[in-house]
Scaffold this active site. Structure first.
Site, PDB file in Angstrom:
ATOM      1  N   CYS A  40       0.845  -1.204   0.000  1.00 12.33           N
ATOM      2  CA  CYS A  40       0.000   0.000   0.000  1.00 12.33           C
ATOM      3  C   CYS A  40       0.875   1.247   0.000  1.00 12.33           C
ATOM      4  O   CYS A  40       1.976   1.260   0.550  1.00 12.33           O
ATOM      5  CB  CYS A  40      -0.915  -0.004   1.228  1.00 12.33           C
ATOM      6  N   ASP A  42       0.409   3.810   1.665  1.00 10.92           N
ATOM      7  CA  ASP A  42       0.372   4.421   2.990  1.00 10.92           C
ATOM      8  C   ASP A  42       1.781   4.719   3.513  1.00 10.92           C
ATOM      9  O   ASP A  42       2.647   3.834   3.514  1.00 10.92           O
ATOM     10  CB  ASP A  42      -0.355   3.462   3.956  1.00 10.92           C
ATOM     11  N   ARG A  44       2.923   4.947   6.293  1.00  3.60           N
ATOM     12  CA  ARG A  44       3.339   4.225   7.506  1.00  3.60           C
ATOM     13  C   ARG A  44       3.808   2.807   7.218  1.00  3.60           C
ATOM     14  O   ARG A  44       4.174   2.082   8.150  1.00  3.60           O
ATOM     15  CB  ARG A  44       2.166   4.196   8.502  1.00  3.60           C
ATOM     16  N   HIS A  96      -2.240  -3.971   4.998  1.00  4.15           N
ATOM     17  CA  HIS A  96      -2.069  -3.563   6.401  1.00  4.15           C
ATOM     18  C   HIS A  96      -3.418  -3.286   7.040  1.00  4.15           C
ATOM     19  O   HIS A  96      -4.372  -2.904   6.360  1.00  4.15           O
ATOM     20  CB  HIS A  96      -1.143  -2.345   6.511  1.00  4.15           C
ATOM     21  N   CYS A  99      -6.201   0.190   6.938  1.00  3.37           N
ATOM     22  CA  CYS A  99      -5.925   0.753   5.603  1.00  3.37           C
ATOM     23  C   CYS A  99      -7.039   1.717   5.173  1.00  3.37           C
ATOM     24  O   CYS A  99      -8.213   1.359   5.162  1.00  3.37           O
ATOM     25  CB  CYS A  99      -5.786  -0.377   4.588  1.00  3.37           C
TER      26      CYS A  99
HETATM   27 CO    CO Z   1      -3.436   1.300   3.026  1.00  2.00          CO
END
Ligand code: CO
Length: 205
Positions: A40, A42, A44, A96, A99
């Site tokens: 992803c 993302d 993080r 994750h 998400c």
């Molecule tokens: Co995500």
């Protein structure tokens, strides 16, 4: 902001050279990563950091909610390069918990282009509606859907002509599905590994 970033980069480069004087010279000649990571976008969940890998050790493709679209030229180009040029042996699809893309796919709100991008996740949620309804609350449902999206991603990568051709010529490539916990920083194996000779994930559910 940018000055700060460039300054951090100079510090990082200097530390690397101090640790290993030939570091950049070695990496500049070629890359030979062992892993291809589909994850992803993302911020993080950076592949290198959460997997404890250095530059040069993981080839990466990331998109919103780590969706594997069978017609995504970006992903397919990276996958083909990873398999055919880099001879990568381990492919990881990593989702994750928590998400935002999964959350958006479960909301009855317009998200613009993301609604097109996330359509396979909505379809997955419809297909597993009975299983998802057994989850205690909406967060647990979304986390379960994030896991299902990873298992589906592994299956879709396995079905690409790129992998089918590689396995047919005897390449020893395994696909794995992992999920990362934002709350504890840990990767979990979803036990849906696909290897040569197996056309379906072991534990698809
Ligand atoms: Co995500």
């Amino acid at each position: 902001m940018l000055d700060e970033l460039l300054s951090r980069n100079r510090d990082w480069s200097a530390r690397r050279i101090a640790d290993e004087p030939g570091y950049f010279a070695r990496l500049a000649t070629r890359q030979c990563p062992e892993f291809f990571w589909i994850g992803c976008s993302d911020s993080r969940v950076p592949a290198n950091v959460v997997a404890g890998l250095d530059p040069g050790e993981v080839f990466v493709h990331r998109n919103v909610a780590n969706v594997v679209h069978s017609t995504d030229m970006n992903l397919l180009s990276a996958l083909e390069f990873a398999v055919d040029a880099l001879a990568i042996r381990e492919i990881i699809v990593c989702g994750h918990y928590g998400c935002g893309g999964i959350k958006a796919a479960t909301e009855d709100l317009p998200h613009g282009l993301a609604d097109h991008w996330l359509e396979p996740i909505r379809r997955l949620a419809r297909g597993y509606a009975v299983d998802l309804a057994r989850c205690d609350d909406i967060e647990a449902r979304r986390d379960k859907l994030a896991e299902l999206n990873v298992v589906e991603g592994v299956r879709r990568v396995a079905e690409t002509p790129i992998l089918q051709r590689a396995w047919a010529r005897g390449a020893d490539i395994s696909l794995h599905g992992l999920i990362y916990g934002l709350r504890d920083g840990l990767l979990r194996d979803l036990d849906c590994t696909v290897s040569r000779g197996h056309s379906e994930p072991d534990a698809a559910q």
